[in-house]
Design an enzyme around this catalytic site. Sequence first.
Site, mmCIF file in Angstrom:
data_model
loop_
_atom_site.group_PDB
_atom_site.id
_atom_site.type_symbol
_atom_site.label_atom_id
_atom_site.label_comp_id
_atom_site.label_asym_id
_atom_site.label_seq_id
_atom_site.Cartn_x
_atom_site.Cartn_y
_atom_site.Cartn_z
ATOM 1 N N TYR A 11 -39.147 -39.487 45.839
ATOM 2 C CA TYR A 11 -38.984 -40.095 44.519
ATOM 3 C C TYR A 11 -40.325 -40.642 44.060
ATOM 4 O O TYR A 11 -41.212 -40.899 44.870
ATOM 5 C CB TYR A 11 -37.925 -41.198 44.564
ATOM 6 C CG TYR A 11 -36.537 -40.665 44.839
ATOM 7 C CD1 TYR A 11 -35.708 -40.271 43.796
ATOM 8 C CD2 TYR A 11 -36.078 -40.523 46.147
ATOM 9 C CE1 TYR A 11 -34.438 -39.752 44.047
ATOM 10 C CE2 TYR A 11 -34.814 -40.000 46.411
ATOM 11 C CZ TYR A 11 -34.004 -39.619 45.356
ATOM 12 O OH TYR A 11 -32.766 -39.099 45.606
ATOM 13 N N ASP A 34 -25.771 -42.109 52.466
ATOM 14 C CA ASP A 34 -26.628 -43.136 53.057
ATOM 15 C C ASP A 34 -26.863 -44.323 52.125
ATOM 16 O O ASP A 34 -27.485 -45.312 52.515
ATOM 17 C CB ASP A 34 -27.992 -42.525 53.414
ATOM 18 C CG ASP A 34 -28.684 -41.938 52.195
ATOM 19 O OD1 ASP A 34 -28.202 -40.902 51.689
ATOM 20 O OD2 ASP A 34 -29.688 -42.505 51.731
ATOM 21 N N LYS A 75 -36.252 -32.956 49.016
ATOM 22 C CA LYS A 75 -35.291 -33.277 47.962
ATOM 23 C C LYS A 75 -36.014 -34.047 46.863
ATOM 24 O O LYS A 75 -36.717 -35.021 47.131
ATOM 25 C CB LYS A 75 -34.156 -34.126 48.538
ATOM 26 C CG LYS A 75 -33.258 -34.789 47.485
ATOM 27 C CD LYS A 75 -32.330 -35.803 48.142
ATOM 28 C CE LYS A 75 -31.616 -36.652 47.114
ATOM 29 N NZ LYS A 75 -30.768 -37.684 47.743
#
Length: 266
Positions: A147, A27, A176
């Site tokens: 993140y 992506d 993730k």
Amino acid sequence: MIVSGRERRLRRLFSPFSGRTVMLPIDQPLTLGPIPGLVDVTKALPTLLAGEPDAVIAHRGVIQRIPAELLARTGLVMHLSGGTGLSGRGYAKTLTGSVGDAVRLGVDAVSVHITFGVAEEREMLADAARVVAECAQWDMPLLAMVYVHGGEPGSMPGRIAHAARAAAEIGADLVKVPYTGSDESFAPVIEGCFAPVLVAGGELGPDDGALPAMVEAALRAGAAGACVGRNVFQHEDPRRVLATLRATVHSPSTCLPYSEGVPNHV
């Protein structure tokens, strides 16, 4: 036992033998442009998918160009958020699709990106919560790509653990996160997140041995698998890297009998 649509889709993303997954995100060009390895995505796809990742993650435009025969052994995840580096704040994501769009494309899960520690965090959390509600309507699993920006030196493992837990708290099925540097510092991230955690691969590294070593350490800490993009598609031999990743993640010592058929982390 009756299996829900969510469970059926999740099972397509995980190996029935190891209960773990190797996902291939492609992506990145929405944010970074036509980067090496994905300049001609149509040409790159046959080579990448021949490596048989357990799932590939892509935006709608790429998904529409993946021939069905290439996905015989690979699950499909549609990424629903994006932002470009042209803005100077490529980490600030907005929704670019819906769960309904993903259902019509026949995917097995959807994903969103959340950057914590930035001014736009509130909007990204609101977008993710909206997707969680849509996922509940369609029995669609959600992967949150998490993140963190900012913080004091040495605080990152704790901040990543906080962000991972936040993603699970709002309803993500999978989370993730970046690796924190050691299995000792990564273990609290896993322990504090009740959703299965996948370790991110990061930028392409110069040492071929560093990636499997990092993934193996994350697995020792309790990770449910790996989500690696640039270290695969920017490598000169993507199929070899995927083969190494699969061998690492799906180690025979952690395999389940096929008859049990339920991934360890689902």
